[in-house]
Every structure is written in C-alpha cells, then in structure tokens.
Design an enzyme around this catalytic site. Sequence first.
Site, mmCIF file in Angstrom:
data_model
loop_
_atom_site.group_PDB
_atom_site.id
_atom_site.type_symbol
_atom_site.label_atom_id
_atom_site.label_comp_id
_atom_site.label_asym_id
_atom_site.label_seq_id
_atom_site.Cartn_x
_atom_site.Cartn_y
_atom_site.Cartn_z
ATOM 1 N N ASN A 8 0.843 -2.167 -0.281
ATOM 2 C CA ASN A 8 0.246 -0.891 -0.591
ATOM 3 C C ASN A 8 -1.259 -0.867 -0.275
ATOM 4 O O ASN A 8 -1.977 -1.612 -0.890
ATOM 5 C CB ASN A 8 0.356 -0.630 -2.146
ATOM 6 C CG ASN A 8 -0.236 0.742 -2.606
ATOM 7 O OD1 ASN A 8 -0.857 1.513 -1.555
ATOM 8 N ND2 ASN A 8 -0.472 0.918 -3.804
ATOM 9 N N TRP A 9 -1.702 -0.486 0.865
ATOM 10 C CA TRP A 9 -2.937 -0.512 1.362
ATOM 11 C C TRP A 9 -3.839 0.432 0.883
ATOM 12 O O TRP A 9 -5.096 0.397 1.011
ATOM 13 C CB TRP A 9 -3.029 -0.112 2.799
ATOM 14 C CG TRP A 9 -2.314 -1.201 3.763
ATOM 15 C CD1 TRP A 9 -1.545 -2.367 3.388
ATOM 16 C CD2 TRP A 9 -1.931 -1.479 5.189
ATOM 17 N NE1 TRP A 9 -0.833 -3.121 4.446
ATOM 18 C CE2 TRP A 9 -1.256 -2.430 5.699
ATOM 19 C CE3 TRP A 9 -2.453 -0.296 6.228
ATOM 20 C CZ2 TRP A 9 -0.809 -2.689 6.937
ATOM 21 C CZ3 TRP A 9 -2.221 -0.706 7.472
ATOM 22 C CH2 TRP A 9 -1.197 -1.837 7.960
ATOM 23 N N LYS A 10 -3.482 1.412 0.005
ATOM 24 C CA LYS A 10 -4.017 2.473 -1.034
ATOM 25 C C LYS A 10 -4.994 2.977 -0.086
ATOM 26 O O LYS A 10 -4.936 3.335 1.181
ATOM 27 C CB LYS A 10 -4.982 1.616 -1.975
ATOM 28 C CG LYS A 10 -4.070 0.826 -2.804
ATOM 29 C CD LYS A 10 -4.659 0.314 -4.102
ATOM 30 C CE LYS A 10 -3.686 -0.561 -4.863
ATOM 31 N NZ LYS A 10 -4.064 -0.900 -6.253
ATOM 32 N N HIS A 93 2.856 5.960 -8.430
ATOM 33 C CA HIS A 93 1.999 4.689 -8.740
ATOM 34 C C HIS A 93 0.991 5.156 -10.041
ATOM 35 O O HIS A 93 0.504 6.194 -10.203
ATOM 36 C CB HIS A 93 1.001 4.342 -7.533
ATOM 37 C CG HIS A 93 0.219 3.251 -7.565
ATOM 38 N ND1 HIS A 93 -0.701 3.207 -8.252
ATOM 39 C CD2 HIS A 93 0.674 1.921 -6.997
ATOM 40 C CE1 HIS A 93 -1.004 1.701 -8.206
ATOM 41 N NE2 HIS A 93 -0.267 1.077 -7.461
ATOM 42 N N GLU A 95 -1.884 4.665 -10.337
ATOM 43 C CA GLU A 95 -3.160 5.257 -9.883
ATOM 44 C C GLU A 95 -3.070 6.875 -9.809
ATOM 45 O O GLU A 95 -3.828 7.640 -10.139
ATOM 46 C CB GLU A 95 -4.000 4.603 -8.683
ATOM 47 C CG GLU A 95 -4.499 3.296 -8.846
ATOM 48 C CD GLU A 95 -4.513 2.111 -8.063
ATOM 49 O OE1 GLU A 95 -4.381 2.606 -6.736
ATOM 50 O OE2 GLU A 95 -4.644 0.986 -8.113
ATOM 51 N N GLU A 166 4.962 -2.280 -12.450
ATOM 52 C CA GLU A 166 3.559 -2.593 -12.342
ATOM 53 C C GLU A 166 2.738 -2.447 -13.507
ATOM 54 O O GLU A 166 2.384 -1.349 -13.889
ATOM 55 C CB GLU A 166 2.803 -1.985 -11.208
ATOM 56 C CG GLU A 166 3.609 -1.979 -9.825
ATOM 57 C CD GLU A 166 2.474 -1.618 -8.711
ATOM 58 O OE1 GLU A 166 2.439 -2.578 -7.817
ATOM 59 O OE2 GLU A 166 2.132 -0.315 -8.700
ATOM 60 N N GLY A 172 -4.823 -4.977 -9.769
ATOM 61 C CA GLY A 172 -6.273 -5.085 -9.297
ATOM 62 C C GLY A 172 -7.214 -6.145 -10.077
ATOM 63 O O GLY A 172 -8.454 -6.269 -9.957
ATOM 64 N N SER A 211 -1.548 -7.830 -9.145
ATOM 65 C CA SER A 211 -2.321 -9.081 -8.781
ATOM 66 C C SER A 211 -1.334 -10.381 -8.225
ATOM 67 O O SER A 211 -1.581 -11.407 -8.706
ATOM 68 C CB SER A 211 -2.974 -9.514 -10.072
ATOM 69 O OG SER A 211 -4.099 -8.844 -10.359
ATOM 70 N N GLY A 232 -1.056 -4.915 -3.681
ATOM 71 C CA GLY A 232 -2.150 -4.278 -3.130
ATOM 72 C C GLY A 232 -3.159 -4.951 -2.474
ATOM 73 O O GLY A 232 -3.084 -5.280 -1.286
ATOM 74 N N GLY A 233 -4.130 -5.708 -3.279
ATOM 75 C CA GLY A 233 -5.232 -6.319 -2.566
ATOM 76 C C GLY A 233 -4.960 -7.157 -1.472
ATOM 77 O O GLY A 233 -5.449 -7.239 -0.449
HETATM 78 C C1 PEP Z 1 -0.765 -2.051 -6.546
HETATM 79 O O1 PEP Z 1 -1.807 -1.351 -6.570
HETATM 80 O O2 PEP Z 1 0.232 -1.553 -6.348
HETATM 81 C C2 PEP Z 1 -0.954 -3.290 -6.756
HETATM 82 C C3 PEP Z 1 -0.108 -4.331 -6.903
HETATM 83 O O3 PEP Z 1 -2.362 -3.934 -6.510
HETATM 84 P P1 PEP Z 1 -2.800 -5.279 -6.756
HETATM 85 O O4 PEP Z 1 -1.793 -6.358 -6.037
HETATM 86 O O5 PEP Z 1 -4.017 -5.488 -5.901
HETATM 87 O O6 PEP Z 1 -2.857 -5.830 -8.150
#
Ligand code: PEP
Length: 251
Positions: A8-10, A93, A95, A166, A172, A211, A232-233
Amino acid sequence: MRQLIAGNWKMNGLLTEATTLAQHISAAAAGLACDLLVCPPATAVHIVAATLSGCGIGVGGQDCHAEEKGAHTGDISAAMLRDAGATWVILGHSERRADHGETDAMVLAKVDAAVTAGLTPIVCVGETEAQRLAGRQEEVVGAQLVGSLPKDFASSGASVGVVAYEPVWAIGTGRTPTEADVAAMHAFIRKTLLAHLGPAGQGVRILYGGSMKPANAKALLALPEVGGGLIGGASLKAPDFLAIAEAAVGG
Ligand code: PEP
C-alpha cells in the site's frame, strides 16, 4: 493457499518514482512463492499497470466510490480503476475510516461496487489502541467484518475477496502485536468469516498489516491463518518489499 504480499503505497509516488519502484519490484519478483500486489496512488495506477503488464504482479487502487458515476467531485469509481489497469482495491483502510469518516455500511457498498466492476476487494479491519486496552478487539473487529462484508464476499467476482487485519495502533508506528495476539485474532476472524459467509469463508485470505518489515515478516507470516501481509512503509523500498515477499510461503 498461496500467501498474498500487498504493498500500500498510500499518498506516495510521483509518476517517475512509481514507475521506478514498479520496475525494481518486477525485476526481482520472478520465482517468488507468493502472489504480489502493489497499490499505488490513483494517479499512478495506469502507468504502474503498464509497467507491470505481463509479469504477474497485481495492481490495485486504495479506495473507490460506491457509485458507478456521477456528481462526486474528486472521487474515483471502481470502473475507472479497472479501466486504468487495476484488478484489486483496498477498502475501509483505517486511514480512510478516520480521515473520511467511512463507516462499515459505506465499506460494504464499496465492496459491492468493486466486485461489480471486476475488482477484487481487500477489506481492512482493526481495533484502536484504546479498544485493545479495553479488551474490546474481538467485538470491534467482529462488528467490522459483519458490517463490511457482503454475504457473497467469498464467492462473487473474478476472485475471492481478502481481509486485512490491521491494528490501528500498529500502522506506521514500528509496533506490532505479539505473535500470540496476531494468531488469536486471525483465528477469531476465520471463525467469524465462517459464521458470516458459510463454508466459502474458508477460502478468504486474511492478511496481517501493521509495521511488517523484513525483520519480523518470517515470524508473522508463519502464524496460523495468516494468508499474507499488507505492507505500508516497507513497500516503498523495493529491497524491503521483496525481502518480505521472500519470507512468504506458497500454497
Ligand atoms: C498500512 O497502512 O496498511 C500499513 C500496514 O502500514 P505500515 O506497514 O507502514 O504499518
């Protein structure tokens, strides 16, 4: 079942950056035991889909509107994502639930729209830190699942829908639940899917997200009922994303 590793590149990636990242991922993806998916920002879906054409890596959006078309300034329909080359979409999601007030009912309507347009939905669920501290994580996640997933989630569309667990407090932050807590929640999600969807619920992959990184991927991906990861990150760096994919298992 093959695990799915989804990035997920957001809201990251201008066209040149997105193209370069896609090229780096595709260059090293051959022979992986898992399914791979990247979800760039909407502006880059088309170019990333063209870059990855024919290499077996899926491309997804990060949201879609529930309506097919109309007066919804700034929104993107599922058919538009499909037209741009996406075959997947992340929905609900945390967010989006937090920033845009998305409710379970809204997510449910988006899932229906996505499936109608030929997209495979990945529906995100997860508790906040306060909810976990209060011991309410199963109540919260159970309600999200029942409220967000249509009864035909496991049997409609081109392929079976996916759920991503999640925990909001792990996204994050560099923090993850204990392995025991992840395993317990994934077992609870499977039980809920079977109750809500019937036997077809067994075919739904349940991703862990929050994470996940190369250092913890192997342990998390080895847990029972973990069908892959939503990243994500760490999905913004090709070597990290690929290292996670290498930790995944085939089916
Ligand atoms: C996400 O937002 O879907 C996610 C898993 O982010 P991160 O890996 O950065 O925690």
